[in-house]
Write a protein that holds these residues in place. Structure first.
Motif, mmCIF file in Angstrom:
data_model
loop_
_atom_site.group_PDB
_atom_site.id
_atom_site.type_symbol
_atom_site.label_atom_id
_atom_site.label_comp_id
_atom_site.label_asym_id
_atom_site.label_seq_id
_atom_site.Cartn_x
_atom_site.Cartn_y
_atom_site.Cartn_z
ATOM 1 N N HIS A 120 0.811 -1.184 -0.113
ATOM 2 C CA HIS A 120 0.057 0.013 0.072
ATOM 3 C C HIS A 120 0.778 1.315 0.023
ATOM 4 C CE1 HIS A 120 -3.637 -2.459 0.624
ATOM 5 N NE2 HIS A 120 -2.605 -3.156 1.508
ATOM 6 N N HIS A 121 2.052 1.074 -0.596
ATOM 7 C CA HIS A 121 3.143 2.218 -0.714
ATOM 8 C C HIS A 121 3.123 2.654 -2.192
ATOM 9 C CE1 HIS A 121 4.307 2.497 3.510
ATOM 10 N NE2 HIS A 121 4.455 1.284 3.407
ATOM 11 N N ARG A 122 3.401 3.859 -2.541
ATOM 12 C CA ARG A 122 4.046 3.965 -4.074
ATOM 13 C C ARG A 122 5.307 3.534 -4.334
ATOM 14 N NH1 ARG A 122 6.302 8.457 -6.852
ATOM 15 N NH2 ARG A 122 5.296 8.657 -8.603
ATOM 16 N N VAL A 123 5.419 2.517 -5.244
ATOM 17 C CA VAL A 123 6.326 1.960 -5.720
ATOM 18 C C VAL A 123 6.519 2.330 -7.279
ATOM 19 C CG1 VAL A 123 7.468 -0.238 -5.884
ATOM 20 C CG2 VAL A 123 5.969 0.104 -3.880
ATOM 21 N N THR A 124 7.926 2.628 -7.425
ATOM 22 C CA THR A 124 8.134 2.810 -8.827
ATOM 23 C C THR A 124 9.595 2.322 -9.115
ATOM 24 O OG1 THR A 124 9.477 5.020 -8.334
ATOM 25 C CG2 THR A 124 7.139 5.121 -8.980
ATOM 26 N N VAL A 125 9.712 1.851 -10.357
ATOM 27 C CA VAL A 125 11.263 1.299 -10.681
ATOM 28 C C VAL A 125 12.041 2.464 -11.167
ATOM 29 C CG1 VAL A 125 12.163 -0.350 -12.708
ATOM 30 C CG2 VAL A 125 10.064 -0.668 -11.762
ATOM 31 N N GLU A 126 12.903 2.661 -10.345
ATOM 32 C CA GLU A 126 14.165 3.685 -10.701
ATOM 33 C C GLU A 126 15.035 3.500 -11.741
ATOM 34 O OE1 GLU A 126 16.454 4.904 -7.198
ATOM 35 O OE2 GLU A 126 14.724 5.866 -6.304
ATOM 36 N N ARG A 127 15.701 1.961 -11.750
ATOM 37 C CA ARG A 127 16.398 1.634 -13.033
ATOM 38 C C ARG A 127 16.532 0.136 -12.958
ATOM 39 N NH1 ARG A 127 19.367 3.759 -9.062
ATOM 40 N NH2 ARG A 127 21.042 2.640 -8.126
ATOM 41 N N ILE A 128 17.006 -0.368 -14.396
ATOM 42 C CA ILE A 128 17.288 -1.630 -14.293
ATOM 43 C C ILE A 128 18.785 -1.908 -14.097
ATOM 44 C CG2 ILE A 128 16.912 -3.417 -16.041
ATOM 45 C CD1 ILE A 128 14.409 -2.864 -14.968
ATOM 46 N N ASN A 129 19.178 -2.707 -13.562
ATOM 47 C CA ASN A 129 20.916 -2.849 -13.366
ATOM 48 C C ASN A 129 21.249 -3.918 -14.198
ATOM 49 O OD1 ASN A 129 20.850 -0.828 -11.155
ATOM 50 N ND2 ASN A 129 19.705 -2.315 -10.192
ATOM 51 N N ASN A 130 22.213 -3.709 -15.236
ATOM 52 C CA ASN A 130 22.687 -4.573 -16.287
ATOM 53 C C ASN A 130 23.559 -5.640 -15.401
ATOM 54 O OD1 ASN A 130 21.429 -3.330 -18.436
ATOM 55 N ND2 ASN A 130 22.754 -1.690 -18.594
ATOM 56 N N PRO A 131 23.505 -6.559 -16.203
ATOM 57 C CA PRO A 131 24.738 -7.627 -15.797
ATOM 58 C C PRO A 131 26.324 -6.881 -15.548
ATOM 59 C CG PRO A 131 23.571 -8.486 -17.465
ATOM 60 C CD PRO A 131 23.126 -6.923 -17.545
ATOM 61 N N ILE A 132 26.901 -7.267 -14.649
ATOM 62 C CA ILE A 132 28.241 -6.866 -14.142
ATOM 63 C C ILE A 132 29.274 -7.744 -15.215
ATOM 64 C CG2 ILE A 132 30.066 -6.510 -12.721
ATOM 65 C CD1 ILE A 132 27.783 -6.334 -10.389
ATOM 66 N N ASP A 133 30.003 -7.105 -15.955
ATOM 67 C CA ASP A 133 30.862 -7.864 -16.731
ATOM 68 C C ASP A 133 32.345 -7.993 -16.146
ATOM 69 O OD1 ASP A 133 32.376 -5.509 -17.190
ATOM 70 O OD2 ASP A 133 31.237 -5.061 -19.244
ATOM 71 N N GLU A 134 32.992 -8.690 -16.631
ATOM 72 C CA GLU A 134 34.624 -9.081 -16.180
ATOM 73 C C GLU A 134 35.106 -7.802 -15.809
ATOM 74 O OE1 GLU A 134 35.940 -12.064 -15.154
ATOM 75 O OE2 GLU A 134 33.959 -12.930 -15.776
ATOM 76 N N GLU A 135 35.008 -6.518 -16.403
ATOM 77 C CA GLU A 135 35.902 -5.355 -16.404
ATOM 78 C C GLU A 135 35.346 -4.645 -14.991
ATOM 79 O OE1 GLU A 135 35.705 -3.200 -20.067
ATOM 80 O OE2 GLU A 135 36.600 -4.723 -21.180
ATOM 81 N N GLU A 136 34.127 -4.763 -14.797
ATOM 82 C CA GLU A 136 33.419 -4.056 -13.686
ATOM 83 C C GLU A 136 33.974 -4.927 -12.299
ATOM 84 O OE1 GLU A 136 29.508 -2.433 -14.169
ATOM 85 O OE2 GLU A 136 29.667 -3.641 -16.136
#
Length: 119
Positions: free
Chosen positions: A102-118
């Motif tokens: 019963h709260h306001r819920v929004t999607v702020e962002r989609i987080n992509n897969p973390i690749d080897e470099e990250e």
């Protein structure tokens, strides 16, 4: 809580969350209700478990979503393996969370897969 959830190992954090959950259940079953501080401690531990699961999912090639729940930022892992599916799953999850909390819920962002470099 003597230590912040972020400083605990995964096993310590799971044990803490389980212990707090059991204590809350016991107090609720006794009819007294659980103190707000105990519920807050469990919520902190649970949020950290969720964040760690989301990061592990992303390291394994999956996606996570960051939601805004009444001003609080929460990250959850997604089962989706494509960006399109992740967006649909996050939208559906936000709707379900809003309905249950019963709260306001929004999607702020989609987080992509973390690749080897990250890593």
């Amino acid at each position: 809580m003597t230590k912040c959830p972020e400083s605990l190992s995964d096993d310590e954090l799971r044990a803490l969350a389980d212990d707090l959950s059991d204590r809350i259940d016991m107090l609720d079953n006794d009819g007294d209700g659980a103190p707000a501080e105990l519920i807050n401690q469990w919520a902190q531990a649970d949020r950290e478990l969720s964040r760690r699961a989301a990061v592990a999912c992303r390291k394994a090639g999956g996606y996570s979503a960051t939601f805004n729940v009444d001003g609080e930022t929460l990250e959850y892992e997604l089962k989706a393996r494509t960006l399109e599916d992740a967006e649909a799953e996050a939208k559906s999850g936000a709707t379900a969370m809003a309905h249950m909390s019963h709260h306001r819920v929004t999607v702020e962002r989609i987080n992509n897969p973390i690749d080897e470099e990250e890593r």
